[in-house]
Design an enzyme around this catalytic site. Structure first.
Site, short mmCIF file in Angstrom:
data_model
loop_
_atom_site.label_atom_id
_atom_site.label_comp_id
_atom_site.label_asym_id
_atom_site.label_seq_id
_atom_site.Cartn_x
_atom_site.Cartn_y
_atom_site.Cartn_z
N GLU A 28 -4.48 0.59 -3.52
CA GLU A 28 -3.04 1.17 -3.66
C GLU A 28 -2.23 0.01 -3.45
O GLU A 28 -1.14 -0.21 -4.01
CB GLU A 28 -2.96 1.96 -2.36
CG GLU A 28 -3.67 3.37 -2.56
CD GLU A 28 -3.38 4.27 -1.45
OE1 GLU A 28 -3.31 5.59 -1.74
OE2 GLU A 28 -3.10 3.85 -0.27
N GLU A 61 0.74 -1.39 -0.15
CA GLU A 61 0.08 0.10 0.02
C GLU A 61 0.97 1.15 -0.01
O GLU A 61 0.53 2.30 -0.86
CB GLU A 61 -0.97 -0.03 1.24
CG GLU A 61 -1.54 1.32 1.38
CD GLU A 61 -2.27 1.36 3.01
OE1 GLU A 61 -2.49 2.68 3.36
OE2 GLU A 61 -2.21 0.56 3.65
N ASP A 92 0.65 3.97 -3.06
CA ASP A 92 0.24 5.28 -2.93
C ASP A 92 1.32 6.36 -3.79
O ASP A 92 0.99 7.15 -4.32
CB ASP A 92 0.37 5.63 -1.42
CG ASP A 92 -0.09 7.01 -1.09
OD1 ASP A 92 -1.11 7.38 -1.35
OD2 ASP A 92 0.84 7.82 -0.76
N ASP A 104 -7.25 1.00 0.74
CA ASP A 104 -5.65 0.61 0.93
C ASP A 104 -5.57 -0.31 -0.16
O ASP A 104 -4.50 -0.62 -0.57
CB ASP A 104 -5.66 0.05 2.48
CG ASP A 104 -5.60 1.26 3.37
OD1 ASP A 104 -5.40 2.31 2.80
OD2 ASP A 104 -5.75 1.15 4.58
#
Length: 226
Positions: free
Chosen positions: A118, A42, A46, A115
């Site tokens: 990502e 994640e 991101d 989450d």
């Protein structure tokens, strides 16, 4: 539902076939389910999402100011947008969650869904390369990139829906909280949204009533724009 049996279906939905299936499994694994979970993926995803969207906006809007570019990027990468993408992929059906999260409806919790999106981006990067991530993300975001415009305050879905209905002199949306799960410090709200002339009742799930209403409004807007 047993997630492992459906990974091929999920890969088709995502538009990417993993060489290393274990990366996809890890991306779908919440920390409540196993020690090898998706939080590091994640973190990676991101950053990749931010740079890909930044690059796309920079080239799409050569005359936009830094402020406009930042606001558009924030709209495209925020948790609510990622949650909507997760719902489009029905990602909740494939998540690996611990018993507690399963019981409290974690497969619908917007933070867990966002989450996971990502984490999948991070997994694609490790499985392939940056170019594969960029190609995939631009396909996921095509409609949103086509619709977004600089110089406009990036309004939230509830405001956009309200202004749309007012423009046609129609009644405002009806939001109803139909379920609240979890303890006081970690609740999940389920909200139903109805509008005139739309038979379908849309459901939003969020960590607050406001977030659930925003997600429901966003789904109504997508139905209207179809």
């Amino acid at each position: 539902m047993e997630p492992v049996k459906n990974l091929a279906r999920l890969s088709r939905t995502l538009g990417y076939e993993f060489t290393n299936q274990e990366l996809l499994v890890q991306a779908l694994t919440h920390r409540s389910a196993a020690n090898k979970h998706n939080e590091r993926l994640e973190f990676l995803g991101d950053s990749i999402l931010s740079i890909v969207i930044s690059d796309a906006l920079y080239h799409q809007f050569p005359k936009a100011t830094e402020g406009d570019l930042s606001r558009m990027r924030a709209t495209l990468v925020k948790g609510e947008t990622l949650t909507l993408i997760a719902k489009e992929f029905k990602l909740g059906d494939y998540l690996f969650l611990g018993p507690g999260e399963l019981k409290s409806g974690g497969f619908r919790r917007e933070s867990i869904l966002a989450d996971a999106v990502e984490a999948i981006i991070g997994a694609v990067y490790l499985d392939a390369n940056m170019q594969a991530c960029e190609t995939l993300l631009l396909s996921w975001y095509k409609v949103r990139l086509d619709e977004i415009k600089p110089g406009i305050n990036q309004k939230d879905p509830k405001t956009i829906l309200q202004e749309y209905l007012q423009g046609y002199k129609k009644p405002l949306p009806d939001y109803q909280v139909v379920q609240v799960d979890g303890e006081a410090h970690d609740q999940t709200f389920t909200v139903e949204c109805r509008i005139q002339d739309l038979d379908e009742v849309v459901t939003g799930v969020g960590s607050s009533r406001r977030k659930a209403e925003q997600l429901a409004a966003a789904q109504i807007l997508e139905l209207i724009n179809k």
